[in-house]
Design an enzyme around this catalytic site. Structure first.
Site, mmCIF file in Angstrom:
data_model
loop_
_atom_site.group_PDB
_atom_site.id
_atom_site.type_symbol
_atom_site.label_atom_id
_atom_site.label_comp_id
_atom_site.label_asym_id
_atom_site.label_seq_id
_atom_site.Cartn_x
_atom_site.Cartn_y
_atom_site.Cartn_z
ATOM 1 N N ARG A 68 0.818 -1.221 0.000
ATOM 2 C CA ARG A 68 0.000 0.000 0.000
ATOM 3 C C ARG A 68 0.848 1.265 0.000
ATOM 4 N NH1 ARG A 68 -2.120 0.404 4.805
ATOM 5 N NH2 ARG A 68 -3.184 -1.617 4.786
ATOM 6 N N TYR A 122 -16.033 21.334 -10.941
ATOM 7 C CA TYR A 122 -16.474 20.033 -11.474
ATOM 8 C C TYR A 122 -17.608 19.498 -10.588
ATOM 9 C CZ TYR A 122 -15.562 15.112 -12.886
ATOM 10 O OH TYR A 122 -15.643 13.834 -13.337
ATOM 11 N N ASP A 194 -7.872 22.663 -8.713
ATOM 12 C CA ASP A 194 -8.048 21.587 -9.693
ATOM 13 C C ASP A 194 -7.412 22.080 -10.995
ATOM 14 O OD1 ASP A 194 -8.936 19.841 -11.679
ATOM 15 O OD2 ASP A 194 -10.852 19.456 -10.685
ATOM 16 N N LYS A 219 -7.068 12.337 -17.524
ATOM 17 C CA LYS A 219 -7.261 13.179 -18.697
ATOM 18 C C LYS A 219 -5.951 13.292 -19.498
ATOM 19 C CE LYS A 219 -11.342 13.513 -16.916
ATOM 20 N NZ LYS A 219 -11.768 14.525 -15.970
HETATM 21 C C1 LIG Z 1 -12.647 14.358 -14.799
HETATM 22 C C2 LIG Z 1 -12.372 15.445 -13.847
HETATM 23 C C3 LIG Z 1 -12.126 15.167 -12.497
HETATM 24 C C4 LIG Z 1 -12.245 13.800 -11.923
HETATM 25 O O1 LIG Z 1 -11.343 12.905 -12.442
HETATM 26 P P1 LIG Z 1 -11.611 11.321 -12.475
HETATM 27 O O2 LIG Z 1 -10.264 10.780 -12.741
HETATM 28 O O3 LIG Z 1 -12.600 11.098 -13.589
HETATM 29 O O4 LIG Z 1 -12.165 10.935 -11.143
HETATM 30 C C5 LIG Z 1 -11.813 16.231 -11.675
HETATM 31 N N1 LIG Z 1 -11.759 17.490 -12.139
HETATM 32 C C6 LIG Z 1 -12.002 17.788 -13.416
HETATM 33 C C7 LIG Z 1 -11.924 19.205 -13.861
HETATM 34 C C8 LIG Z 1 -12.341 16.772 -14.319
HETATM 35 O O5 LIG Z 1 -12.637 17.076 -15.584
#
Ligand SMILES: *Cc1c(COP(=O)(O)O)cnc(C)c1O
Length: 401
Positions: A68, A122, A194, A219
């Site tokens: 872990r 988000y 973010d 992403k």
């Molecule tokens: C997709 C996304 C997330 C979350 O990511 P996941 O890997 O899908 O959990 C957080 N912030 C933004 C701006 C996103 O587009």
């Protein structure tokens, strides 16, 4: 000096070299090393002796202890991300972007605390604040993404954290991050961003005054729509709090997924340039079309966020929105259904173009999204932009019926 400042390399070079320690990629007994760290799969770690077990329990990073706590494949990715972010002490990895957001908020907030959350966040981030955080006694106030220095008037004695996301999800407002971060620091409030849209390549967040920067690696870092992961990269002031919380919450990621993320990371610079070029070509074309109300992309000269974006960011990624003038839900569906080169699907940042309808009007609480025209979000991939433009032209034809 933080861990990430000890080399004067430029970002594209850091992407190639980051996290590649010889002790993780080579074994002297084999006579040499390989380029990438092997996928170290492990739950159990074996010790030479009880003394060895005791000694290694105290090491927190880069010594095998238990699965872990990670293996060299995991550490290589974490270190590469840390090296991308000047001012960072370290990076923690989570099974998804949402897991990184929720773990960060849980680590930095306690019952009675107040959180300032950007209204363009988000949507799952909002759900966490309105759900679990509320149950645990944390109060959330949503604020206008364009508040800028006005954030000072929203800070209460019990405010502990300001959460930012720029450009905003679905609507792409650009926040004045340096102004908000400076006020927060002055008032003893932490900031968390973010940074999924820009990545540290286009916006090194900690260098702009942010304390914790988050990415959905799902992403652009992954870049190939085949793995999910999230990260938090932080300054020394909060790093150990985040790490303790991650250990207590049991957050761990798969070494196989880390190998995919490392592979994506190495090509992030070339992909991001192409995503940005392609998106600018498509957005510029859209802006002149009679079917389009407005294009929401800060790289465009007449976008409301362009001035701050060009001051703070070194480029644009490939995600943006636009409205269909006079179009309702049904017309938007005819347009989207007619597209051949855009998959209909969530997530973004992969090599392939995607499209989704978006409806921010039903999500906001601090600001009003009053545009009556149907909104569309595009993730522009690595195709030839002329093919994408031709496809959208066909979609407009289908929308007209
Ligand atoms: C997709 C996304 C997330 C979350 O990511 P996941 O890997 O899908 O959990 C957080 N912030 C933004 C701006 C996103 O587009």
């Amino acid at each position: 000096m933080s861990k990430s400042d000890d080399q004067g390399l430029r970002p594209a070079t850091k992407l190639v070299q980051g996290g590649r320690r010889p002790e993780w990629t080579g074994d002297p007994r084999l006579g040499g090393g390989v380029v990438n760290p092997p996928v170290w799969r492990a739950s159990t770690v074996l010790y030479d002796s009880i003394a060895d077990l005791k000694a290694r329990g105290r090491a927190t990073h880069d010594k095998l202890y238990y699965g872990r706590r990670g293996t060299p494949t995991v550490w290589a990715l974490a270190d590469a991300l840390t090296e991308m972010e000047p001012g960072a002490e370290g990076t923690l990895l989570y099974p998804s972007g949402v897991a990184a957001i929720s773990a960060g908020l849980l680590a930095l907030l306690a019952p009675g605390d107040h959180l300032l959350m950007v209204d363009s966040a988000y949507e799952p981030t909002r759900l966490f604040c309105d759900g679990m955080l509320k149950r645990y006694g944390v109060t959330t106030t949503y604020y206008d993404p364009l508040v800028g220095a006005g954030i000072a008037g929203l800070i209460r004695p019990e405010t502990k954290l300001i959460f930012l996301e720029s450009p905003g999800s679905l609507t792409f407002e650009v926040q004045d991050i340096p102004a908000i971060a400076a006020i927060a620091r002055d008032r003893g409030v932490l900031t968390m961003l973010d940074n999924t849209w820009a990545t540290p390549l286009l916006f090194p967040a900690l260098a702009h005054g942010v304390d914790v920067t988050m990415m959905s690696l799902t992403k652009y870092v992954g870049g190939h729509s085949d793995a999910m992961m999230g990260s938090l990269t932080a300054t020394g002031a909060v790093w150990s709090r985040l790490r303790q919380a991650a250990y207590q919450l049991g957050q761990a990621v798969s070494p196989d997924d880390c190998a995919l993320m490392l592979r994506g990371l190495r090509t992030l610079d070339v992909r991001m340039r192409r995503h940005g070029e392609n998106a600018l070509a498509v957005a510029t074309w859209l802006a002149d079309r009679p079917e389009v109300g407005r294009v929401l992309y800060p790289a465009l000269l007449d976008d409301a966020g362009h001035a701050i974006w060009s001051r703070d960011f070194s480029g644009a990624s490939g995600l943006f929105g636009f409205t269909l003038k006079g179009a309702d839900d049904a017309a938007r569906a005819r347009f989207i259904d007619a597209l051949a080169h855009f998959g209909i699907g969530f997530s973004w940042g992969g090599y392939e173009s995607l499209v989704v309808p978006s409806d921010p009007g039903t999500i906001r609480t601090a600001t009003v999204w009053s545009d009556p025209d149907a909104l569309v979000r595009l993730s522009i991939g690595l195709e030839d932009p002329a093919d994408l433009i031709a496809d959208i032209g066909r979609g407009f034809g289908a929308m007209a019926g």
